[in-house]
Design an enzyme around this catalytic site. Structure first.
Site, PDB file in Angstrom:
ATOM      1  N   LYS A 148       0.105   7.287  -9.146  1.00  0.00           N
ATOM      2  CA  LYS A 148      -0.179   7.724  -7.774  1.00  0.00           C
ATOM      3  C   LYS A 148       0.767   7.051  -6.786  1.00  0.00           C
ATOM      4  O   LYS A 148       1.222   7.683  -5.831  1.00  0.00           O
ATOM      5  CB  LYS A 148      -1.634   7.405  -7.404  1.00  0.00           C
ATOM      6  N   LYS A 206      -0.810   2.732   4.023  1.00  0.00           N
ATOM      7  CA  LYS A 206      -1.464   1.876   3.028  1.00  0.00           C
ATOM      8  C   LYS A 206      -0.904   2.127   1.630  1.00  0.00           C
ATOM      9  O   LYS A 206      -0.610   1.195   0.875  1.00  0.00           O
ATOM     10  CB  LYS A 206      -2.972   2.124   3.070  1.00  0.00           C
TER      11      LYS A 206
END
Length: 289
Positions: free
Chosen positions: A166, A234
């Protein structure tokens, strides 16, 4: 059909949980913002007033939360679901995913890290790409649930591997958004017809899912969040941190991370990550605000 406890009914989590309900699963959901839990109940789910209540009696627990500390914060509650399969679909640090899996196993739960790609549209349509880390037998057990949520489900390795993939995904997406933003800024500065330019670019090697999904809202400056700048900021931090641990340089990733940080600093954190365009336009002197 499984009894599922679902924690995290945000932009992605709510349509995912609703799709599980529509597929016939018995889903109890919880979100820290009560309004999201109420919306889930309106669409056929069962509302819980706490994370612990959501996972009571669950065979499968799914968490879809913003960051590593959020997953850590509900871990004690999730671990009360004795014998359950915990599928964490949040995007968190690979090291956190490995620690969560270890803690789950010591408590008698099975655990997978299964972050997703595809944005809000993919969550609504049930066409997400799911990258799964964990034991092969647990992935096989989770597949009937995951196939409701995604079109592409791939076991990529042991615990933490899903989160590493990811992180790589987020690098590619952010970098592509950044280059689309640069291209549109260049085209605009040269008074090219933007819609026509995007049409021809989409038909060639420059074509991509990012260009297909993000170019039109970028042209109209409609930055309704499908995936917020804050979250991508983030995620890029996770990618850079993982690269530092592995001793891998990410020069392009670092550059786009700085642009995403600038978008956040300029007050665009709640906008869609395609609002990276605003940073490029400002650098080019095409914005007056």
């Amino acid at each position: 059909m499984a009894r599922i406890g679902f924690i995290g009914l945000g932009i992605m989590g709510l349509p995912m949980a609703v799709n599980l309900v529509r597929a016939g699963h018995d889903v109890t959901g919880f979100n820290r913002s009560p309004g999201r839990t109420a919306r889930f109940a309106e669409q056929g789910g069962t509302a819980a007033d706490s994370a612990r209540a959501a996972v009571e009696g669950a065979e499968v627990v799914i968490t879809m939360l913003p960051d590593s500390p959020d997953v850590d914060a509900v871990a004690d509650d999730v671990l009360t679901a004795a014998g359950a399969l915990w599928i964490d679909m949040s995007t968190i640090a690979p090291a956190t995913a490995r620690a969560v899996a270890d803690r789950a196993h010591r408590s008698g739960l099975r655990a997978l890290d299964a972050p997703v790609s595809g944005g809000e549209q993919g969550a609504v349509e049930g066409t997400l790409s799911v990258m799964v880390g964990g034991a092969a037998d647990d992935v096989a057990a989770a597949r009937p649930v995951l196939e409701v949520l995604g079109k592409t489900i791939v076991h990529v390795g042991p615990a933490g591997s899903g989160q590493t993939v990811k992180a790589a995904n987020q690098l590619i997406v952010a970098g592509t958004i950044g280059l689309v933003a640069e291209a549109l800024t260049l085209l605009r500065a040269q008074d090219v017809d933007l819609a026509s330019a995007v049409e021809v670019l989409s038909g060639g090697l420059a074509g991509s899912a990012v260009l297909d999904r993000k170019a039109t809202p970028m042209l109209t400056h409609e930055f309704t969040p499908g995936f917020r700048v804050d979250l991508h900021h983030k995620d890029l931090g996770i990618a850079l941190g993982s690269a530092r641990e592995a001793g891998v340089p990410l020069p392009l990733g670092a550059a786009v991370a700085q642009l995403m940080a600038a978008a956040r600093t300029q007050g665009h954190g709640d906008l869609d990550h395609s609002a990276l365009l605003l940073v490029l336009e400002q650098l080019a002197g095409l914005r007056k605000d």
